[in-house]
Motif scaffolding. Structure first.
Motif, mmCIF file in Angstrom:
data_model
loop_
_atom_site.group_PDB
_atom_site.id
_atom_site.type_symbol
_atom_site.label_atom_id
_atom_site.label_comp_id
_atom_site.label_asym_id
_atom_site.label_seq_id
_atom_site.Cartn_x
_atom_site.Cartn_y
_atom_site.Cartn_z
ATOM 1 N N THR A 93 0.811 -1.217 0.000
ATOM 2 C CA THR A 93 0.000 0.000 0.000
ATOM 3 C C THR A 93 0.844 1.268 0.000
ATOM 4 O OG1 THR A 93 -0.138 0.006 2.423
ATOM 5 C CG2 THR A 93 -1.872 -1.177 1.221
ATOM 6 N N GLU A 94 2.107 1.151 0.398
ATOM 7 C CA GLU A 94 2.990 2.315 0.406
ATOM 8 C C GLU A 94 4.434 1.822 0.471
ATOM 9 O OE1 GLU A 94 3.413 6.589 2.841
ATOM 10 O OE2 GLU A 94 2.034 5.019 3.526
ATOM 11 N N SER A 95 5.339 2.531 -0.188
ATOM 12 C CA SER A 95 6.755 2.183 -0.111
ATOM 13 C C SER A 95 7.585 3.459 -0.176
ATOM 14 C CB SER A 95 7.144 1.225 -1.233
ATOM 15 O OG SER A 95 6.944 1.820 -2.499
ATOM 16 N N TRP A 96 8.761 3.440 0.474
ATOM 17 C CA TRP A 96 9.617 4.615 0.486
ATOM 18 C C TRP A 96 11.037 4.199 0.863
ATOM 19 C CZ3 TRP A 96 6.100 3.210 4.047
ATOM 20 C CH2 TRP A 96 6.481 3.129 5.405
ATOM 21 N N GLU A 97 11.958 5.091 0.645
ATOM 22 C CA GLU A 97 13.357 4.831 0.985
ATOM 23 C C GLU A 97 13.863 5.926 1.899
ATOM 24 O OE1 GLU A 97 17.728 4.126 -1.172
ATOM 25 O OE2 GLU A 97 15.856 3.964 -2.345
ATOM 26 N N ARG A 98 14.617 5.525 2.945
ATOM 27 C CA ARG A 98 15.174 6.471 3.898
ATOM 28 C C ARG A 98 16.543 6.964 3.404
ATOM 29 N NH1 ARG A 98 12.956 9.315 6.790
ATOM 30 N NH2 ARG A 98 14.373 9.150 8.587
ATOM 31 N N PRO A 99 16.994 8.105 3.923
ATOM 32 C CA PRO A 99 18.300 8.629 3.502
ATOM 33 C C PRO A 99 19.460 7.654 3.713
ATOM 34 C CG PRO A 99 17.080 10.320 4.659
ATOM 35 C CD PRO A 99 16.297 9.059 4.817
ATOM 36 N N ASN A 100 19.305 6.740 4.688
ATOM 37 C CA ASN A 100 20.380 5.777 4.948
ATOM 38 C C ASN A 100 20.327 4.562 4.033
ATOM 39 O OD1 ASN A 100 18.196 4.383 5.942
ATOM 40 N ND2 ASN A 100 18.894 4.318 8.069
ATOM 41 N N GLY A 101 19.392 4.578 3.066
ATOM 42 C CA GLY A 101 19.309 3.481 2.106
ATOM 43 C C GLY A 101 18.334 2.384 2.464
ATOM 44 N N LEU A 102 17.750 2.403 3.682
ATOM 45 C CA LEU A 102 16.744 1.398 4.040
ATOM 46 C C LEU A 102 15.508 1.567 3.154
ATOM 47 C CD1 LEU A 102 16.761 1.320 7.955
ATOM 48 C CD2 LEU A 102 17.642 -0.430 6.383
ATOM 49 N N LYS A 103 15.025 0.462 2.638
ATOM 50 C CA LYS A 103 13.814 0.471 1.820
ATOM 51 C C LYS A 103 12.668 -0.141 2.626
ATOM 52 C CE LYS A 103 16.325 0.253 -2.545
ATOM 53 N NZ LYS A 103 16.576 -0.499 -3.807
ATOM 54 N N LEU A 104 11.600 0.617 2.774
ATOM 55 C CA LEU A 104 10.459 0.183 3.588
ATOM 56 C C LEU A 104 9.209 0.085 2.732
ATOM 57 C CD1 LEU A 104 12.270 2.457 5.354
ATOM 58 C CD2 LEU A 104 10.730 1.617 7.141
ATOM 59 N N GLU A 105 8.348 -0.845 3.119
ATOM 60 C CA GLU A 105 7.039 -0.956 2.465
ATOM 61 C C GLU A 105 6.019 -1.478 3.466
ATOM 62 O OE1 GLU A 105 7.748 -3.473 -0.857
ATOM 63 O OE2 GLU A 105 7.874 -5.319 0.330
ATOM 64 N N ARG A 106 4.806 -1.011 3.274
ATOM 65 C CA ARG A 106 3.681 -1.478 4.098
ATOM 66 C C ARG A 106 2.844 -2.427 3.242
ATOM 67 N NH1 ARG A 106 0.384 3.133 6.821
ATOM 68 N NH2 ARG A 106 -0.319 3.473 4.685
ATOM 69 N N VAL A 107 2.595 -3.611 3.764
ATOM 70 C CA VAL A 107 1.953 -4.656 2.962
ATOM 71 C C VAL A 107 0.778 -5.252 3.729
ATOM 72 C CG1 VAL A 107 3.578 -6.390 3.840
ATOM 73 C CG2 VAL A 107 2.371 -6.814 1.687
#
Length: 413
Positions: A93-107
């Motif tokens: 439903t949503e995905s984004w990347e943090r400045p430190n390179g971590l990639k997050l997503e809500r599923v």
């Protein structure tokens, strides 16, 4: 009962990762089984209906209980429509990347094990079972005593269909007893194996669930549904909407129970609406102004403004504009479904913004308060609470979510 919970938890683990195609095939097979075993299901329903008539059950509740060949076919089609829905499980439903390179997503993820407690309507067995399974949940169904044989027959057919597609038989379980103690065990959580309870029934059932539940509840209060007819309403449109909202099927939770009419438009709106309802066989209980229209109108009591009739009865009164109508709804309503009929866009927007109900409508019959009509393929109920799901609870609303985080070796400073 404890063993039912354990088996449901095991089935839920399988369903959580079941491919969408397998769940779809299982539901299609379940629909085919309902059709194939229609004669057995209708015979079981006839047994329930005969017992209900002998016990003096009212006409509206008998209507809820009764299955016909057409209604059973509609039930099977409903299962197929749910099968055809997009699978909500695994949807990002949503995905984004943090400045430190971590990639997050809500599923989206399944809730786990859903307990559904319902009354009278045997088709809920198919609706609730199908929706829960589509969302990757195991479900424990506790149907009403009145529909005991009907629900068992529908459940047995569905399980045969699911198993034929390789899904666990325990994915959809039906409590095999009429003992009310089983409800208490479900509300206690069956040893931590029930994740959420969905009550679908009358005020006394919902009150018991809210009082005793030790697990989260999708609140489903009664359908104390209002229609406000503004002074700028189109009369023909208002008559058509009120007729359908009250009388299409009086036993559904979206049926109108209270009619509010703007005093400023009463000279042209009041008499035609009241006369139509009376002539259509609907009893009207009104305030003094409504009583003056026709001697067939009975006097409304304070209790009438708080009553879900589920019958050909409606309470009616004059109000002083949209603000007064909203105040009445806030005082007496159940936050289920409420509608305004007007050609004045400002009035419509005020009503839509300020009425705090799960479903708010403008120039449409309240009988559209249904998951199928919303495009959800069906519903497990209309949630009237404010947490998690609200309004028609379809497959998507029967999911939660988790966050997935992908890194390349990051550590937190």
């Amino acid at each position: 009962m404890a063993e039912i919970g354990v088996r449901a938890r095991a089935a839920a683990r399988v369903l959580a990762t079941a491919p969408a195609a397998v769940k779809q095939a299982g539901l299609i097979a379940a629909a085919s089984a309902i059709r194939r075993e229609a004669e057995t299901i209708l015979a079981a329903n006839a047994e329930d209906v005969a017992a209900a008539k002998a016990s003096g059950m009212g006409a509206s509740m008998l209507d809820r209980l009764t299955l016909t060949a057409d209604r059973l076919e509609a039930t099977a089609r409903g299962v197929e429509e749910i099968a055809a829905l997009a699978d909500p499980v695994g949807t990002v439903t949503e995905s984004w990347e943090r400045p430190n390179g971590l990639k997050l997503e809500r599923v989206r993820t399944p809730l786990g094990v859903v307990g559904v407690i319902y009354e009278s309507r045997p088709n809920v067995t198919a609706d609730a079972g199908s929706l829960c399974l589509k969302a990757g949940n195991a479900v424990i169904l506790r149907g009403g005593s009145d529909s005991f044989h009907s629900s068992r027959a529908i459940h047995a057919a569905m399980v045969r269909g699911l198993v034929s597609a390789g899904l666990p038989a325990d994915a959809i379980q039906l409590v095999p007893t009429r003992d009310r103690a089983a409800v208490g065990e479900m509300l206690a959580g069956l040893g931590g194996n029930v994740d959420v309870i969905v009550p679908r029934g009358g005020k006394s059932l919902v009150a018991r669930v809210q009082s005793e539940a030790r697990v989260p509840v999708f609140a489903h209060l009664e359908g104390l549904v209002h229609i406000y007819i503004d002074k700028d309403a189109d009369l023909d449109k208002a008559i058509g909407i009120v007729r359908n909202a009250k009388l299409r099927r009086t036993s559904v939770c979206g049926a109108a129970e209270t009619l509010l009419i703007d005093r400023a438009g009463s000279d042209t709106l009041l008499a035609p609406l009241v006369t139509m309802l009376l002539d259509e066989g609907c009893a009207v209980r009104g305030d003094a102004a409504v009583q003056a229209v026709d001697p067939r109108v009975a006097a409304a009591s304070e209790e009438d403004w708080r009553t879900e009739y589920l019958d050909a009865v409606i309470a009616a009164k004059l109000v002083d504009g949209v603000k007064d109508a909203i105040d009445h709804i806030e005082t007496y309503g159940s936050h289920h479904t409420d509608a305004v009929v007007t050609e004045n866009q400002a009035v419509a927007e005020a009503f839509l913004a300020e009425v705090d109900s799960a479903i708010v409508m403008h120039n449409a019959s309240t009988q559209f308060a249904d998951g199928g009509e919303f495009g959800f393929g069906g519903e497990i109920g209309i949630a009237t609470g404010r947490m998690h799901a609200r309004g028609p609870v379809g497959a998507e609303q029967l999911t939660s979510f988790k966050y997935r985080v992908r890194g390349t070796g990051q550590i937190r400073p």
